[in-house]
Design a protein around this motif. Structure first.
Motif, PDB file in Angstrom:
ATOM      1  N   GLU A   1      27.713  30.942  38.125  1.00 42.00           N
ATOM      2  CA  GLU A   1      27.475  32.386  38.171  1.00 42.00           C
ATOM      3  C   GLU A   1      27.878  32.972  39.525  1.00 42.00           C
ATOM      4  O   GLU A   1      28.390  34.097  39.602  1.00 42.00           O
ATOM      5  CB  GLU A   1      26.007  32.681  37.870  1.00 42.00           C
ATOM      6  N   THR A   2      27.641  32.204  40.587  1.00 40.86           N
ATOM      7  CA  THR A   2      28.033  32.673  41.921  1.00 40.86           C
ATOM      8  C   THR A   2      29.537  32.858  42.015  1.00 40.86           C
ATOM      9  O   THR A   2      30.037  33.868  42.529  1.00 40.86           O
ATOM     10  CB  THR A   2      27.567  31.675  42.992  1.00 40.86           C
ATOM     11  N   TRP A   3      30.279  31.885  41.503  1.00 43.92           N
ATOM     12  CA  TRP A   3      31.735  31.990  41.518  1.00 43.92           C
ATOM     13  C   TRP A   3      32.232  33.117  40.603  1.00 43.92           C
ATOM     14  O   TRP A   3      33.211  33.798  40.917  1.00 43.92           O
ATOM     15  CB  TRP A   3      32.375  30.666  41.113  1.00 43.92           C
ATOM     16  N   LEU A   4      31.547  33.302  39.479  1.00 37.37           N
ATOM     17  CA  LEU A   4      31.937  34.409  38.599  1.00 37.37           C
ATOM     18  C   LEU A   4      31.713  35.756  39.279  1.00 37.37           C
ATOM     19  O   LEU A   4      32.552  36.659  39.187  1.00 37.37           O
ATOM     20  CB  LEU A   4      31.145  34.338  37.294  1.00 37.37           C
ATOM     21  N   LEU A   5      30.590  35.903  39.977  1.00 35.88           N
ATOM     22  CA  LEU A   5      30.356  37.137  40.729  1.00 35.88           C
ATOM     23  C   LEU A   5      31.415  37.327  41.803  1.00 35.88           C
ATOM     24  O   LEU A   5      31.912  38.438  42.017  1.00 35.88           O
ATOM     25  CB  LEU A   5      28.962  37.096  41.375  1.00 35.88           C
ATOM     26  N   ALA A   6      31.750  36.228  42.490  1.00 37.65           N
ATOM     27  CA  ALA A   6      32.780  36.309  43.528  1.00 37.65           C
ATOM     28  C   ALA A   6      34.119  36.724  42.922  1.00 37.65           C
ATOM     29  O   ALA A   6      34.829  37.587  43.468  1.00 37.65           O
ATOM     30  CB  ALA A   6      32.906  34.963  44.241  1.00 37.65           C
ATOM     31  N   GLY A   7      34.452  36.120  41.788  1.00 35.20           N
ATOM     32  CA  GLY A   7      35.711  36.466  41.140  1.00 35.20           C
ATOM     33  C   GLY A   7      35.747  37.908  40.692  1.00 35.20           C
ATOM     34  O   GLY A   7      36.766  38.604  40.853  1.00 35.20           O
ATOM     35  N   LEU A   8      34.652  38.392  40.137  1.00 32.27           N
ATOM     36  CA  LEU A   8      34.599  39.788  39.703  1.00 32.27           C
ATOM     37  C   LEU A   8      34.642  40.739  40.894  1.00 32.27           C
ATOM     38  O   LEU A   8      35.266  41.809  40.826  1.00 32.27           O
ATOM     39  CB  LEU A   8      33.332  40.027  38.882  1.00 32.27           C
ATOM     40  N   ALA A   9      33.989  40.357  41.988  1.00 37.19           N
ATOM     41  CA  ALA A   9      34.031  41.198  43.187  1.00 37.19           C
ATOM     42  C   ALA A   9      35.455  41.323  43.708  1.00 37.19           C
ATOM     43  O   ALA A   9      35.884  42.389  44.158  1.00 37.19           O
ATOM     44  CB  ALA A   9      33.117  40.621  44.270  1.00 37.19           C
ATOM     45  N   VAL A  10      36.208  40.236  43.639  1.00 41.66           N
ATOM     46  CA  VAL A  10      37.604  40.266  44.056  1.00 41.66           C
ATOM     47  C   VAL A  10      38.434  41.136  43.117  1.00 41.66           C
ATOM     48  O   VAL A  10      39.356  41.852  43.547  1.00 41.66           O
ATOM     49  CB  VAL A  10      38.180  38.832  44.117  1.00 41.66           C
ATOM     50  N   LEU A  11      38.085  41.101  41.808  1.00 42.87           N
ATOM     51  CA  LEU A  11      38.842  41.902  40.840  1.00 42.87           C
ATOM     52  C   LEU A  11      38.734  43.396  41.113  1.00 42.87           C
ATOM     53  O   LEU A  11      39.629  44.163  40.756  1.00 42.87           O
ATOM     54  CB  LEU A  11      38.336  41.622  39.423  1.00 42.87           C
ATOM     55  N   ALA A  12      37.639  43.825  41.745  1.00 46.76           N
ATOM     56  CA  ALA A  12      37.455  45.248  42.042  1.00 46.76           C
ATOM     57  C   ALA A  12      38.381  45.654  43.185  1.00 46.76           C
ATOM     58  O   ALA A  12      38.011  45.668  44.345  1.00 46.76           O
ATOM     59  CB  ALA A  12      36.002  45.524  42.410  1.00 46.76           C
ATOM     60  N   GLY A  13      39.594  45.964  42.852  1.00 47.03           N
ATOM     61  CA  GLY A  13      40.567  46.367  43.849  1.00 47.03           C
ATOM     62  C   GLY A  13      41.672  45.365  44.079  1.00 47.03           C
ATOM     63  O   GLY A  13      42.679  45.685  44.700  1.00 47.03           O
ATOM     64  N   GLY A  14      41.510  44.155  43.586  1.00 49.54           N
ATOM     65  CA  GLY A  14      42.532  43.137  43.787  1.00 49.54           C
ATOM     66  C   GLY A  14      42.787  42.325  42.538  1.00 49.54           C
ATOM     67  O   GLY A  14      42.985  41.113  42.598  1.00 49.54           O
ATOM     68  N   ALA A  15      42.769  42.983  41.413  1.00 51.06           N
ATOM     69  CA  ALA A  15      42.876  42.283  40.130  1.00 51.06           C
ATOM     70  C   ALA A  15      44.306  41.842  39.856  1.00 51.06           C
ATOM     71  O   ALA A  15      45.260  42.581  40.076  1.00 51.06           O
ATOM     72  CB  ALA A  15      42.383  43.190  39.006  1.00 51.06           C
ATOM     73  N   THR A  16      44.414  40.611  39.372  1.00 52.67           N
ATOM     74  CA  THR A  16      45.662  40.100  38.805  1.00 52.67           C
ATOM     75  C   THR A  16      45.309  39.460  37.473  1.00 52.67           C
ATOM     76  O   THR A  16      44.142  39.136  37.210  1.00 52.67           O
ATOM     77  CB  THR A  16      46.318  39.046  39.718  1.00 52.67           C
ATOM     78  N   TRP A  17      46.299  39.273  36.629  1.00 53.33           N
ATOM     79  CA  TRP A  17      46.014  38.664  35.329  1.00 53.33           C
ATOM     80  C   TRP A  17      45.497  37.233  35.498  1.00 53.33           C
ATOM     81  O   TRP A  17      44.629  36.786  34.744  1.00 53.33           O
ATOM     82  CB  TRP A  17      47.266  38.677  34.458  1.00 53.33           C
ATOM     83  N   ARG A  18      45.999  36.523  36.471  1.00 56.99           N
ATOM     84  CA  ARG A  18      45.549  35.150  36.693  1.00 56.99           C
ATOM     85  C   ARG A  18      44.071  35.117  37.061  1.00 56.99           C
ATOM     86  O   ARG A  18      43.313  34.307  36.536  1.00 56.99           O
ATOM     87  CB  ARG A  18      46.395  34.518  37.800  1.00 56.99           C
ATOM     88  N   ARG A  19      43.676  36.007  37.963  1.00 58.55           N
ATOM     89  CA  ARG A  19      42.263  36.059  38.363  1.00 58.55           C
ATOM     90  C   ARG A  19      41.377  36.496  37.201  1.00 58.55           C
ATOM     91  O   ARG A  19      40.285  35.973  36.992  1.00 58.55           O
ATOM     92  CB  ARG A  19      42.098  37.024  39.536  1.00 58.55           C
TER      93      ARG A  19
END
Length: 444
Positions: A170-188
């Motif tokens: 869950e921690t990594w999922l939150l981190a990944g989603l936080a990165v997606l907010a403004g830095g989204a790529t299809w891979r992420r």
């Protein structure tokens, strides 16, 4: 406040490597203090043993006196899907390794403890990414240090609990989603969706997160989302990819049980009944079924669908209780929620002075830190991350409030409070503003 900032300045100098070392040492030391013989393997151990023995993924045993829970040597085992499979795999692997090394049950516990410690280290790295994305490296170092030494999380690694796996994920999922907010790529985006699907094999209720994450991504996963068509594409991608693993396990469960099963475990009705029946405490799993339910369970035919039929008995009883007293149910759910955010007096572990004291300190600092951070967050990316964290807390607390409360169900809240405490302690540092370092450098 000056003293807190001075403390935060000192803590921010501690390298991440030191926090990782402390994490490992404290958890292994706690394992030496806490007798492994007192650690229960719970349902994970039963299913893992049967699985390793070649008796299938089963929890219930058919004996001459009827169906019983747990491992019974020489019994016939009823096929099932009593627990989500991901953490069972961990315990099964530990069981196999312990047998190969000629170790007993305590050896299984120690192997699981080592795996739990490694998983905690992985979670710490995810926390570093999350907090660095929110507020910079200084806050990330503080959060990691606090998480490494907080008694709640040290104790968790000594126990056989799926939280040891789902919390880092869950921690990594939150981190990944936080990165997606403004830095989204299809891979992420696809990586996050796949991780969400894996989470459903750890927590059966996590399937409700799939549409929520899909909606969040469709709104905030920039620059992937720019118009209606791109938003629909992003949402659809999250749903399809995240649904693969839980759907595959549900198909397996349906084939094994001989009837359609749409969940990843056959415990939903039982868990709902634990917190919704006359005399329920609202916490723990030690509720004994009354005579009428015992009679209904005893009358169930022992077929492939036994687990599903058993769960239906509890689900019907719980729903009848809820329908018969809707106002009382709402009030009781509020009581469960209060127990989660304060102290569960019906659970002796929750009143341990070390546990309770550390939680209260982190709770005060964490709430204070999040309030300050919210007030300073004005740009869309920061706001998106705030709503992400808020949604995580709300869903993490809402599910147990409907079912029943346990101390470990508060761990997601405690994790977020650790982040808030770090935000507070580094709130005046230049790198702890709402403008994080470039998203590319914070990507998982």
């Amino acid at each position: 406040m000056t003293a807190l900032l001075a403390l935060g300045s000192r803590l921010a100098r501690v390298p991440l490597a030191v926090s990782l070392a402390l994490l490992v040492v404290l958890r292994l030391a706690a394992g030496l203090v806490l007798d492994p013989g007192d650690v229960d393997l719970y349902e994970f151990g039963v299913i893992a043993r049967n699985w390793v023995n070649g008796d299938g993924y089963s929890y219930f045993s058919l004996t001459p006196t009827g169906v019983v829970e747990g491992y019974v040597p020489g019994a016939t085992y009823v096929p099932g899907a009593f627990m989500p499979p991901a953490y069972v795999v961990v315990v099964a692997g530990a069981t196999l390794l312990a047998r190969a090394l000629a170790l007993g049950p305590e050896g299984v516990v120690w192997i699981v403890r080592v795996v739990n410690t490694l998983l905690a280290a992985v979670g710490l790295l995810g926390l570093a990414v999350l907090v660095r994305t929110l507020a910079g490296p200084a806050a990330a170092r503080v959060a990691c240090l606090v998480l490494a030494v907080l008694p709640t999380f040290v104790y968790l690694a000594t126990q056989v609990s799926a939280a040891n796996l789902y919390l880092p994920l869950e921690t990594w999922l939150l981190a990944g989603l936080a990165v997606l907010a403004g830095g989204a790529t299809w891979r992420r985006l696809l990586a996050v969706a796949a991780g969400l699907g894996l989470l459903c094999l750890l927590r059966s209720e996590a399937v409700v997160l799939i549409p929520l994450v899909a909606v969040w991504a469709a709104v905030f996963a920039r620059p992937l989302v720019a118009d209606r068509r791109s938003r629909l594409a992003v949402a659809a991608a999250v749903v399809v990819v995240a649904a693969v693993l839980p759907a595959a396990w549900a198909v397996r469960n349906s084939a094994v049980l001989g009837e359609p099963v749409v969940t990843t475990a056959t415990t939903g009705g039982y868990n709902l009944w634990i917190g919704n029946h006359p005399g329920a405490s609202g916490s723990q799993k030690d509720a004994a079924p009354p005579p009428d339910i015992e009679a209904r369970l005893a009358a169930l035919p022992v077929t492939r669908a036994y687990e599903a039929d058993r769960d239906a008995v509890f689900r019907e009883a719980a729903l009848d209780h809820i329908a018969g007293d809707p106002v009382g149910t709402v009030l009781f759910d509020a009581r469960k929620l209060l127990a989660q955010v304060t102290v569960d007096l019906s659970d002796p572990r929750s009143t341990n002075p070390v546990y309770l004291g550390s939680y209260l300190v982190v709770a005060v600092l964490g709430v204070w830190g999040w309030v300050r951070w919210w007030r300073r967050s004005a740009d869309p990316e920061a706001r998106a991350r705030v709503w992400l964290v808020a949604g995580y807390v709300v869903t993490s607390l809402a599910v147990p409030a409907v079912f029943f409360a346990l101390a470990r169900y508060r761990l997601p809240l405690e994790l977020i409070l650790v982040v808030g405490a770090a935000l507070l302690l580094t709130s005046r540092r230049p790198e702890a503003t709402i403008a994080p370092r470039p998203v590319e450098s914070a990507a998982p």
